[in-house]
Design a protein around this motif. Structure first.
Motif, PDB file in Angstrom:
ATOM      1  N   CYS A  13      -6.738  11.431  16.683  1.00  0.00           N
ATOM      2  CA  CYS A  13      -5.976  11.857  15.509  1.00  0.00           C
ATOM      3  C   CYS A  13      -6.797  11.605  14.254  1.00  0.00           C
ATOM      4  CB  CYS A  13      -4.650  11.095  15.431  1.00  0.00           C
ATOM      5  SG  CYS A  13      -3.685  11.430  13.934  1.00  0.00           S
ATOM      6  N   PHE A  14      -6.919  12.629  13.418  1.00  0.00           N
ATOM      7  CA  PHE A  14      -7.606  12.531  12.132  1.00  0.00           C
ATOM      8  C   PHE A  14      -6.563  12.680  11.021  1.00  0.00           C
ATOM      9  CE2 PHE A  14     -10.900  13.711  15.038  1.00  0.00           C
ATOM     10  CZ  PHE A  14     -12.095  13.233  14.520  1.00  0.00           C
ATOM     11  N   ARG A  15      -6.429  11.654  10.184  1.00  0.00           N
ATOM     12  CA  ARG A  15      -5.649  11.757   8.946  1.00  0.00           C
ATOM     13  C   ARG A  15      -6.657  11.713   7.808  1.00  0.00           C
ATOM     14  NH1 ARG A  15      -0.258  10.624   9.102  1.00  0.00           N
ATOM     15  NH2 ARG A  15      -0.219  11.795   7.158  1.00  0.00           N
ATOM     16  N   ILE A  16      -6.800  12.814   7.108  1.00  0.00           N
ATOM     17  CA  ILE A  16      -7.901  12.989   6.167  1.00  0.00           C
ATOM     18  C   ILE A  16      -7.359  13.340   4.786  1.00  0.00           C
ATOM     19  CG2 ILE A  16     -10.060  14.219   5.722  1.00  0.00           C
ATOM     20  CD1 ILE A  16     -10.024  15.077   8.683  1.00  0.00           C
ATOM     21  N   ASP A  17      -7.861  12.664   3.765  1.00  0.00           N
ATOM     22  CA  ASP A  17      -7.492  12.986   2.388  1.00  0.00           C
ATOM     23  C   ASP A  17      -7.906  14.430   2.087  1.00  0.00           C
ATOM     24  OD1 ASP A  17      -7.237  13.175  -0.432  1.00  0.00           O
ATOM     25  OD2 ASP A  17      -7.567  11.023  -0.641  1.00  0.00           O
ATOM     26  N   THR A  18      -6.965  15.236   1.611  1.00  0.00           N
ATOM     27  CA  THR A  18      -7.267  16.641   1.318  1.00  0.00           C
ATOM     28  C   THR A  18      -8.227  16.791   0.143  1.00  0.00           C
ATOM     29  OG1 THR A  18      -5.285  16.804  -0.086  1.00  0.00           O
ATOM     30  CG2 THR A  18      -5.049  17.425   2.237  1.00  0.00           C
ATOM     31  N   ALA A  19      -8.492  15.689  -0.595  1.00  0.00           N
ATOM     32  CA  ALA A  19      -9.460  15.762  -1.697  1.00  0.00           C
ATOM     33  C   ALA A  19     -10.893  15.858  -1.198  1.00  0.00           C
ATOM     34  CB  ALA A  19      -9.314  14.534  -2.600  1.00  0.00           C
ATOM     35  N   TRP A  68     -16.607   5.995  -1.704  1.00  0.00           N
ATOM     36  CA  TRP A  68     -15.624   7.078  -1.716  1.00  0.00           C
ATOM     37  C   TRP A  68     -14.982   7.284  -3.081  1.00  0.00           C
ATOM     38  CZ3 TRP A  68     -16.494   9.779   2.357  1.00  0.00           C
ATOM     39  CH2 TRP A  68     -16.983   9.133   3.509  1.00  0.00           C
ATOM     40  N   GLN A  69     -15.591   6.714  -4.113  1.00  0.00           N
ATOM     41  CA  GLN A  69     -15.093   6.922  -5.468  1.00  0.00           C
ATOM     42  C   GLN A  69     -15.929   8.010  -6.137  1.00  0.00           C
ATOM     43  OE1 GLN A  69     -15.308   2.747  -6.786  1.00  0.00           O
ATOM     44  NE2 GLN A  69     -13.075   2.702  -6.751  1.00  0.00           N
ATOM     45  N   SER A  70     -15.260   9.082  -6.545  1.00  0.00           N
ATOM     46  CA  SER A  70     -15.954  10.237  -7.116  1.00  0.00           C
ATOM     47  C   SER A  70     -15.123  10.821  -8.253  1.00  0.00           C
ATOM     48  CB  SER A  70     -16.185  11.301  -6.040  1.00  0.00           C
ATOM     49  OG  SER A  70     -16.582  12.534  -6.605  1.00  0.00           O
ATOM     50  N   ALA A  71     -15.761  10.989  -9.418  1.00  0.00           N
ATOM     51  CA  ALA A  71     -15.059  11.610 -10.551  1.00  0.00           C
ATOM     52  C   ALA A  71     -14.754  13.075 -10.275  1.00  0.00           C
ATOM     53  CB  ALA A  71     -15.916  11.477 -11.817  1.00  0.00           C
ATOM     54  N   ALA A  72     -15.625  13.746  -9.510  1.00  0.00           N
ATOM     55  CA  ALA A  72     -15.425  15.166  -9.217  1.00  0.00           C
ATOM     56  C   ALA A  72     -14.320  15.388  -8.188  1.00  0.00           C
ATOM     57  CB  ALA A  72     -16.731  15.783  -8.721  1.00  0.00           C
ATOM     58  N   HIS A  73     -14.189  14.433  -7.264  1.00  0.00           N
ATOM     59  CA  HIS A  73     -13.183  14.572  -6.201  1.00  0.00           C
ATOM     60  C   HIS A  73     -12.414  13.258  -6.048  1.00  0.00           C
ATOM     61  CE1 HIS A  73     -14.941  18.397  -4.962  1.00  0.00           C
ATOM     62  NE2 HIS A  73     -16.130  17.822  -4.971  1.00  0.00           N
ATOM     63  N   PRO A  74     -11.556  12.927  -7.023  1.00  0.00           N
ATOM     64  CA  PRO A  74     -10.792  11.677  -6.889  1.00  0.00           C
ATOM     65  C   PRO A  74      -9.863  11.745  -5.683  1.00  0.00           C
ATOM     66  CG  PRO A  74      -9.943  13.017  -8.696  1.00  0.00           C
ATOM     67  CD  PRO A  74     -11.217  13.662  -8.249  1.00  0.00           C
ATOM     68  N   LEU A  75      -9.772  10.621  -4.963  1.00  0.00           N
ATOM     69  CA  LEU A  75      -8.936  10.593  -3.781  1.00  0.00           C
ATOM     70  C   LEU A  75      -7.469  10.776  -4.150  1.00  0.00           C
ATOM     71  CD1 LEU A  75     -10.582   7.699  -1.718  1.00  0.00           C
ATOM     72  CD2 LEU A  75     -11.007  10.154  -1.580  1.00  0.00           C
ATOM     73  N   SER A  76      -6.729  11.357  -3.231  1.00  0.00           N
ATOM     74  CA  SER A  76      -5.317  11.670  -3.463  1.00  0.00           C
ATOM     75  C   SER A  76      -4.461  10.973  -2.411  1.00  0.00           C
ATOM     76  CB  SER A  76      -5.100  13.185  -3.395  1.00  0.00           C
ATOM     77  OG  SER A  76      -5.176  13.642  -2.046  1.00  0.00           O
ATOM     78  N   SER A  77      -3.181  11.310  -2.376  1.00  0.00           N
ATOM     79  CA  SER A  77      -2.294  10.813  -1.330  1.00  0.00           C
ATOM     80  C   SER A  77      -1.847  11.924  -0.396  1.00  0.00           C
ATOM     81  CB  SER A  77      -1.053  10.146  -1.953  1.00  0.00           C
ATOM     82  OG  SER A  77      -1.385   8.906  -2.543  1.00  0.00           O
ATOM     83  N   ARG A  78      -2.475  13.094  -0.472  1.00  0.00           N
ATOM     84  CA  ARG A  78      -2.172  14.182   0.447  1.00  0.00           C
ATOM     85  C   ARG A  78      -3.110  14.093   1.649  1.00  0.00           C
ATOM     86  NH1 ARG A  78       1.189  18.233  -1.629  1.00  0.00           N
ATOM     87  NH2 ARG A  78       1.219  18.804   0.582  1.00  0.00           N
ATOM     88  N   ARG A  79      -2.593  14.417   2.832  1.00  0.00           N
ATOM     89  CA  ARG A  79      -3.346  14.208   4.062  1.00  0.00           C
ATOM     90  C   ARG A  79      -3.315  15.418   4.990  1.00  0.00           C
ATOM     91  NH1 ARG A  79      -4.847  10.734   1.210  1.00  0.00           N
ATOM     92  NH2 ARG A  79      -4.556   8.468   1.420  1.00  0.00           N
ATOM     93  N   HIS A  80      -4.470  15.710   5.602  1.00  0.00           N
ATOM     94  CA  HIS A  80      -4.502  16.581   6.774  1.00  0.00           C
ATOM     95  C   HIS A  80      -4.039  15.771   7.990  1.00  0.00           C
ATOM     96  CE1 HIS A  80      -6.791  19.770   4.793  1.00  0.00           C
ATOM     97  NE2 HIS A  80      -7.725  18.896   4.432  1.00  0.00           N
ATOM     98  N   ALA A 128       0.838  -1.206   0.000  1.00  0.00           N
ATOM     99  CA  ALA A 128       0.000   0.000   0.000  1.00  0.00           C
ATOM    100  C   ALA A 128       0.867   1.246   0.000  1.00  0.00           C
ATOM    101  CB  ALA A 128      -0.926  -0.011   1.213  1.00  0.00           C
ATOM    102  N   GLU A 129       1.932   1.242   0.788  1.00  0.00           N
ATOM    103  CA  GLU A 129       2.821   2.399   0.839  1.00  0.00           C
ATOM    104  C   GLU A 129       3.505   2.628  -0.503  1.00  0.00           C
ATOM    105  OE1 GLU A 129       5.364   3.736   4.407  1.00  0.00           O
ATOM    106  OE2 GLU A 129       6.695   2.463   3.214  1.00  0.00           O
ATOM    107  N   GLN A 130       3.838   1.550  -1.196  1.00  0.00           N
ATOM    108  CA  GLN A 130       4.482   1.682  -2.497  1.00  0.00           C
ATOM    109  C   GLN A 130       3.565   2.316  -3.530  1.00  0.00           C
ATOM    110  OE1 GLN A 130       5.565  -2.413  -3.114  1.00  0.00           O
ATOM    111  NE2 GLN A 130       7.531  -2.219  -2.048  1.00  0.00           N
ATOM    112  N   MET A 131       2.249   2.228  -3.316  1.00  0.00           N
ATOM    113  CA  MET A 131       1.278   2.817  -4.237  1.00  0.00           C
ATOM    114  C   MET A 131       1.048   4.302  -3.982  1.00  0.00           C
ATOM    115  SD  MET A 131      -1.509  -0.278  -4.159  1.00  0.00           S
ATOM    116  CE  MET A 131      -2.706   0.679  -5.093  1.00  0.00           C
ATOM    117  N   ALA A 132       1.548   4.811  -2.862  1.00  0.00           N
ATOM    118  CA  ALA A 132       1.299   6.200  -2.502  1.00  0.00           C
ATOM    119  C   ALA A 132       2.023   7.144  -3.456  1.00  0.00           C
ATOM    120  CB  ALA A 132       1.748   6.458  -1.070  1.00  0.00           C
ATOM    121  N   GLU A 133       1.332   8.198  -3.856  1.00  0.00           N
ATOM    122  CA  GLU A 133       1.918   9.208  -4.735  1.00  0.00           C
ATOM    123  C   GLU A 133       2.534  10.362  -3.958  1.00  0.00           C
ATOM    124  OE1 GLU A 133      -1.285  10.332  -7.247  1.00  0.00           O
ATOM    125  OE2 GLU A 133      -1.320   8.425  -8.350  1.00  0.00           O
ATOM    126  N   HIS A 134       2.367  10.359  -2.627  1.00  0.00           N
ATOM    127  CA  HIS A 134       2.933  11.390  -1.767  1.00  0.00           C
ATOM    128  C   HIS A 134       3.270  10.742  -0.429  1.00  0.00           C
ATOM    129  CE1 HIS A 134       3.131  14.960   0.835  1.00  0.00           C
ATOM    130  NE2 HIS A 134       3.420  15.633  -0.264  1.00  0.00           N
TER     131      HIS A 134
END
Length: 411
Positions: A377-383, A183-195, A4-10
């Motif tokens: 602790c909240f780790r939240i996708d910024t998307a 959680w799959q959305s064309a308007a807001h695709p999930l990212s690898s950036r996190r709050h 899973a970590e290897q798939m991360a873009e950030h």
């Protein structure tokens, strides 16, 4: 977890987890801290072993410790908020591959009378129960194997579930493997950036709401989380506003004979929490019914058998099927630390957990109760639009639950 970590873009979406210990008093000497940790390493194999190989050839092997890297010091300026920033930076720093995957950073300068101990590790090496064991070993009283806070006592490492229980548990697991694509959305695709955000509340609030609702504090925690997400989703993510909310909850399966052993002894169990707008007290009553499976010793015995006795290929297939993006969802863990911690004369007065949020997971939440404070602790996708409001929404949901509890009066 490594894949899973290897798939991360950030690097925000890496698999590092840990805790921040807040202590009062004078900043200690770094050399003394290194000596203190080194003296206890013999009882913590998760800190002294390194994983080599992969698949059927993966093995844990002893590794040489480099304490100048493992235990470090960092002085910062700018007040308490600066600590959150430096935690975010340290979470992204690359780690060497030839040393055990953990580090401790003595952080100071952000408060006039006190310091913090930041403990980080990789989730492939340590689960939540293991992290608690490490911290209780390093900074708590001397304990027997069965006295650590997060050792399960209702099943043994050799427990064999009945065929009837195996059938029931298997049906439950299969039922929750269906894809939801929430959680799959064309308007807001999930990212690898996190709050990275924290919320703090008095622990008594969870206990008060639990007593009033004939529930556990974990039920209260999950109810407030589901309520916060449902309220947020009304405008920000409508497809999650009316449907049941699938949540992955790690079930701890670590027995006393596995204290501090490297690797994970947990199983992520999906439960579908009640969705749609409703009074938060109603949500608690329905959540209590959904979480029964998390408390079942028989179900735990089946999960334990799955991770220890299934053939490797079959277990890998189960992992592969359950971690496709259409099945991944919110992750929520809850830890209670019963031992009081200190380093020398400095007492730990609060502990903040650090959760990871891998790719395709919209948000991951971890609560730690220590003494009078529960920190989340909240780790939240910024998307996710406006999702940085979730910590305050969670706190408000808990306040509403507590307000509806009957007030105790003196006779």
């Amino acid at each position: 977890m490594i894949r899973a970590e290897q798939m991360a873009e950030h690097p925000d979406a890496n698999m590092r987890v840990g805790m921040v210990l807040h202590l009062g008093g004078a900043v200690p000497d770094l050399a003394g801290l290194r000596e203190h940790v080194t003296a206890r390493l013999d009882t913590l194999p998760c800190l002294t072993h390194l994983m080599t190989g992969g698949g059927p050839t993966a093995r844990w092997k002893p590794a040489v410790q480099g304490m100048t890297w493992h235990v470090r010091s960092r002085e910062i300026e700018g007040g308490p908020h600066a600590l959150q920033e430096v935690v975010g930076l340290l979470l992204r720093e690359p780690w060497p591959e030839d040393v055990p995957a953990w580090r401790m950073v003595l952080v100071h300068g952000h408060v006039p009378d006190g310091f913090a101990l930041l403990y980080l590790t990789h989730h492939a090496v340590q689960d939540g129960a293991n992290i608690v064991t490490v911290l209780e070993t390093l900074f708590g009283p001397q304990l027997r194997r069965d006295e650590y806070s997060l050792i399960i006592r209702d099943i043994s490492s050799t427990a064999r579930p009945s065929p009837h229980q195996v059938a029931r548990s298997t049906l439950s697991l299969l039922r929750h493997l269906r894809q939801h694509r929430l959680w799959q959305s064309a308007a807001h695709p999930l990212s690898s950036r996190r709050h990275l955000l924290w919320a703090h509340v008095p622990s008594d609030r969870l206990r008060t709401a639990a007593r009033a609702g004939a529930a556990s504090t974990n039920d209260v925690y999950l109810t407030a989380l589901a309520h916060a997400i449902t309220q947020w989703a009304k405008d920000a993510w409508p497809r999650a506003a009316g449907a049941a909310l699938p949540v992955l909850v790690p079930v701890n399966l670590r027995t006393p004979d596995e204290v501090a052993a490297p690797g994970n002894r947990m199983f992520p169990v999906r439960i579908d929490l009640p969705g749609a707008p409703m009074p938060v007290s109603w949500r608690l009553a329905r959540t209590r019914e959904r979480t029964r499976v998390l408390k079942s010793a028989g179900h735990k015995a089946v999960l334990r058998a799955a991770i220890t006795r299934l053939p490797r290929r079959l277990l890998q297939r189960l992992v592969d099927v359950s971690t496709v993006p259409g099945r991944l969802t919110v992750c929520a863990s809850n830890l209670v630390m019963r031992q009081r911690l200190h380093y020398g004369e400095a007492a730990v007065h609060r502990i903040d957990p650090i959760m990871c949020c891998p790719p395709s997971v919209p948000l991951a939440v971890a609560a730690t109760t220590y003494g009078d404070t529960t920190s989340v602790c909240f780790r939240i996708d910024t998307a996710l639009p406006d999702a940085d409001s979730l910590p305050e929404r969670w706190r408000q949901a808990l306040t509403d639950l507590t307000a509806q509890a009957p007030h105790e009066t003196s006779p």
